[in-house]
Design an enzyme around this catalytic site. Sequence first.
Site, PDB file in Angstrom:
ATOM      1  CG  ASP A  97      -2.349  -0.908   1.604  1.00  0.00           C
ATOM      2  OD1 ASP A  97      -2.152  -1.605   0.223  1.00  0.00           O
ATOM      3  OD2 ASP A  97      -2.871  -1.167   1.922  1.00  0.00           O
ATOM      4  CG  HIS A  99       2.637  -9.236   0.619  1.00  0.00           C
ATOM      5  ND1 HIS A  99       1.752  -9.988   1.081  1.00  0.00           N
ATOM      6  CD2 HIS A  99       2.621  -8.453   2.002  1.00  0.00           C
ATOM      7  CE1 HIS A  99       1.328 -10.080   2.573  1.00  0.00           C
ATOM      8  NE2 HIS A  99       1.463  -9.060   3.212  1.00  0.00           N
ATOM      9  CB  SER A 114      10.841   3.781   4.601  1.00  0.00           C
ATOM     10  OG  SER A 114      11.880   4.461   3.235  1.00  0.00           O
TER      11      SER A 114
END
Length: 280
Positions: free
Chosen positions: A78, A135, A241
């Site tokens: 995300d 992921h 980050s």
Amino acid sequence: MPKHAISRLVGKFAAAEAGWLTTKAISYFIKAYDINMAEAKLKNASDFKTFNDFFTRELAEGTRPILQDEHSICYPVDGAISQQGAIVQGQLIQAKGFNYSLETLLGGDKATAAPFQGGEFSCIYLAPKDYHRIHMPVAGTLREMIYVPGDLFSVNPLTANNVPNLFARNERVVTIFDTEHGPMAMVLVGATIVASIETVWAGTITPPAGKDVFRWQYPASGASAITLAKGDEMGRFKLGSTVVTTFAPNMVKFNETAGPETVTRLGEHYADLVQTTAKA
């Protein structure tokens, strides 16, 4: 500012089981950044023993379905796209007027960078409100991991537009994967108050911070090989980050409508695979 010292100090608090103080800090953070806890597996501030547990919170099952199309790759996190496009003459775009070196980003070795010369890159920034586990955008087998020491500048759109070579200057963990479609690098970039970078196969890589580049090699096959499926977790940021991903030439084609500030969601369409058969 002593960025490393501040970051490690914040990290100590984030890892501490400080009871009501931890719960209060989490509650404040949820409100300040308007975090959607309905997406999380654990919903309440009091459900988390440490701030790190909250920050790397697991999503509720089914919240981020993984794109199953075998001809496409999915977003690994995300966040929001900072920049993406072609790697031209060994340079990646950081922001208007700023480029940085692929070779430096990947740890300073020409042989490591060579497979990605003339390929594609994508840089995704994770805001404080985002889910901070990373992921796999496509299935791959880990070939190498590289720890690269560096600064801990804040990483956000403002610093990307004003600090030259930002992503190639900050402390980072480089991971190189072999996939059926070609090699892929995923670079986890540290920043101010990023207290830790972890991978699922090695645990915490930093801290402690070092002064030297370290490399770990992994087998391509056998019982010790580390192979992760598309959508599998590969790492996480504790106070997060940026992820920079690089691909080999003629491996991927990004969605032409996606660009700087495009919001990304784990599992959704990231790019199409140009070739869907194994490369020699």
